[in-house]
Design an enzyme around this catalytic site. Structure first.
Site, short mmCIF file in Angstrom:
data_model
loop_
_atom_site.label_atom_id
_atom_site.label_comp_id
_atom_site.label_asym_id
_atom_site.label_seq_id
_atom_site.Cartn_x
_atom_site.Cartn_y
_atom_site.Cartn_z
N HIS A 1 -3.15 7.35 1.52
CA HIS A 1 -3.60 6.15 1.10
C HIS A 1 -4.84 5.73 2.00
O HIS A 1 -5.00 6.16 3.12
CB HIS A 1 -2.72 5.02 1.59
CG HIS A 1 -2.89 3.88 1.61
ND1 HIS A 1 -3.58 3.26 0.45
CD2 HIS A 1 -3.16 2.54 2.55
CE1 HIS A 1 -4.05 1.91 0.79
NE2 HIS A 1 -3.63 1.56 1.95
N CYS B 1 0.83 -1.26 0.18
CA CYS B 1 -0.04 -0.03 0.19
C CYS B 1 0.69 1.34 -0.04
O CYS B 1 0.16 2.18 -0.41
CB CYS B 1 -0.94 -0.14 1.29
SG CYS B 1 -2.09 -1.50 1.09
N ASN C 1 -10.05 0.24 -0.40
CA ASN C 1 -8.71 0.04 -0.28
C ASN C 1 -8.12 -0.58 -1.43
O ASN C 1 -8.19 -1.57 -1.81
CB ASN C 1 -8.18 -0.94 0.89
CG ASN C 1 -6.59 -0.64 0.87
OD1 ASN C 1 -6.07 -0.36 0.12
ND2 ASN C 1 -6.19 -1.12 2.19
O1 UT7 Z 1 -3.80 -1.04 3.65
C1 UT7 Z 1 -2.79 -1.49 4.33
C2 UT7 Z 1 -3.20 -1.21 5.82
N1 UT7 Z 1 -4.36 -1.75 6.11
C3 UT7 Z 1 -4.91 -1.08 7.26
O2 UT7 Z 1 -4.51 -0.23 7.59
C4 UT7 Z 1 -5.96 -2.02 7.71
C5 UT7 Z 1 -6.08 -1.69 9.21
N2 UT7 Z 1 -7.06 -2.16 10.15
C6 UT7 Z 1 -8.54 -1.91 9.96
O3 UT7 Z 1 -8.70 -1.14 9.27
C7 UT7 Z 1 -9.38 -2.60 11.01
O4 UT7 Z 1 -8.98 -3.13 11.86
C8 UT7 Z 1 -10.40 -3.54 10.32
C9 UT7 Z 1 -11.27 -2.93 9.33
C10 UT7 Z 1 -9.94 -4.66 9.48
C11 UT7 Z 1 -11.19 -4.16 11.46
O5 UT7 Z 1 -11.90 -3.56 12.21
P1 UT7 Z 1 -11.90 -3.27 13.84
O6 UT7 Z 1 -12.67 -2.35 14.13
O7 UT7 Z 1 -10.33 -3.42 14.15
O8 UT7 Z 1 -12.57 -5.00 14.02
P2 UT7 Z 1 -11.85 -6.28 14.66
O9 UT7 Z 1 -10.96 -6.78 13.75
O10 UT7 Z 1 -11.30 -5.85 16.13
O11 UT7 Z 1 -13.32 -7.14 14.84
C12 UT7 Z 1 -14.24 -6.58 15.76
C13 UT7 Z 1 -15.51 -7.79 15.51
C14 UT7 Z 1 -14.78 -9.31 15.34
O12 UT7 Z 1 -16.03 -9.96 16.05
P3 UT7 Z 1 -15.67 -10.54 17.82
O13 UT7 Z 1 -14.39 -11.00 17.89
O14 UT7 Z 1 -15.73 -9.22 18.47
O15 UT7 Z 1 -17.14 -10.91 18.03
C15 UT7 Z 1 -15.07 -9.56 14.44
O16 UT7 Z 1 -15.00 -10.80 13.91
O17 UT7 Z 1 -15.81 -7.54 14.23
C16 UT7 Z 1 -15.94 -8.69 13.37
N3 UT7 Z 1 -16.00 -8.72 12.13
C17 UT7 Z 1 -16.86 -8.41 11.30
N4 UT7 Z 1 -18.27 -8.34 11.41
C18 UT7 Z 1 -18.99 -8.26 10.45
C19 UT7 Z 1 -14.77 -8.58 11.40
N5 UT7 Z 1 -14.94 -8.35 9.97
C20 UT7 Z 1 -16.32 -8.18 9.97
C21 UT7 Z 1 -17.23 -7.80 8.95
N6 UT7 Z 1 -18.68 -7.93 9.24
N7 UT7 Z 1 -16.79 -7.81 7.62
#
Ligand code: UT7
Length: 332
Positions: free
Chosen positions: A259, A114, A289
């Protein structure tokens, strides 16, 4: 006088097919509300079957060359930042070179995921500053959805396809950058670039395949929460470094063209630096993204719709797998 790389034109291309969050929610356990709230993404473009990274790159490049009034045959250098090349080798840039009739150019790909566009821009800028190229084409092009595991809801909702490009021209302008000088008699072009990487975090965001390891293409794996934490810290620190290097403050910046990985990352980074939201160019809602393509896509959009104006000071920033991160300061 100092030789600088001046932005002579921008271009971009997005595949025709748009896929909304609702459409994804029909095939994977997610909702539009979750995706919008956690990422800011509403829809993404997805390349058609048989539409390759090189096809996207050529469309973006043609539009940038036209905007710059530059013909392919005068190009000295073509760099494509991509993590989704058409083939493992040769470089996709050589295929694009042939289609642009840029037979004089040296052409190669850069892989910094990225952050790829910022890396490629820095490399092209250095070629220009040492006099090894006078006219360069820098492209960020990706068909990232080809690397997505459509059964993994934690990653498949995040990515999209697209390409953006800029034409750089060598120009003798201004004296060397110094604190204050940029405010008083602003030189034009790329004023500085700042690149970093930290391979200790290789496995926070990676593709679980490759020619040397599995002989398969593989799919994206990410520890989203940890990447998020590193992104906010690394981006605010590299932006501070970039502003300090040019003797400018948040008040001097006209636009931040970041980005686009997550709307919450953009907002947290800006808040840390005291930059208002109005200075941010945002495309994540419509593009998702697109990895190395996201910055030139956003830049082209803001340039063409008149938000970005000649004379303005803009900051580019990115962070991605590696980990890699970087920034560039440009006077248009
Ligand atoms: O471009 C290169 C760099 N990449 C980035 O910068 C990405 C960085 N990370 C992020 O943008 C975020 O961490 C994400 C968008 C990937 C995830 O968001 P988050 O707020 O960090 O969510 P999380 O991973 O902490 O997950 C929270 C909950 C989990 O459920 P439990 O364990 O709390 O029951 C996940 O399983 O959300 C759940 N979850 C979803 N639910 C519905 C994860 N993905 C989804 C989804 N739909 N698509």
């Amino acid at each position: 006088m100092t030789i600088r790389s001046v932005l002579a034109g921008t271009g971009s291309y997005l595949p025709a097919r748009v896929v909304t969050n609702q459409e994804l929610a029909a095939t994977v356990d997610t909702t539009d509300e979750w995706i919008v709230e956690r990422t800011g993404i509403r829809e993404r473009h997805i390349a058609a079957e048989g539409e390759l990274t090189s096809d996207l790159a050529v469309r973006a490049a043609e539009s940038a060359l036209e905007a710059a009034g530059v013909k392919g045959e005068v190009l000295d250098l073509i760099i494509i930042a991509t993590t989704t090349p058409d083939n493992t080798f040769p470089a996709t840039a050589t295929k694009v070179q042939a289609r642009l009739g840029a037979n004089r150019a040296m052409a190669f790909d850069v892989q910094a995921v990225c952050t790829g566009f910022v890396y490629a821009l820095a490399i092209a800028d250095n070629f220009i500053k040492v006099g090894q190229a006078k006219t360069a084409l820098v492209i960020g092009a990706e068909t990232l959805t080809r690397l997505v595991d459509w059964k993994d809801r934690t990653t498949c909702v995040l990515f999209g396809d697209g390409a953006g490009a800029v034409v750089l021209k060598a120009e003798n302008n201004g004296n060397g950058a110094s604190a204050g000088a940029i405010r008083n008699s602003p030189p034009k072009g790329i004023l500085s670039t700042h690149l970093h990487s930290d391979g200790r975090h290789y496995d926070l965001l990676y593709v679980d395949g490759g020619p040397s390891s599995t002989q398969t293409t593989g799919q994206i794996r990410m520890d989203g929460r940890d990447v998020f934490r590193h992104a906010v810290n690394n981006l605010s620190s590299v932006l501070e470094e970039a502003m300090q290097a040019n003797g400018v403050t948040a008040a001097d910046i006209d636009w931040v063209v970041p980005h686009q990985a997550n709307r919450r990352i953009l907002d947290s980074t800006l808040r840390k630096l005291g930059l208002p939201e109005e200075k941010l160019v945002v495309t994540i809602d419509r593009h998702a993204n697109t990895s190395a393509a996201s910055i030139p896509l956003a830049l082209d959009e803001a340039w063409r719709d008149g938000r970005i104006q000649p004379g303005q000071l803009i900051l580019l920033e990115a962070m991605g797998g590696g980990l890699t991160w970087g920034a560039a300061v440009i006077r248009l």
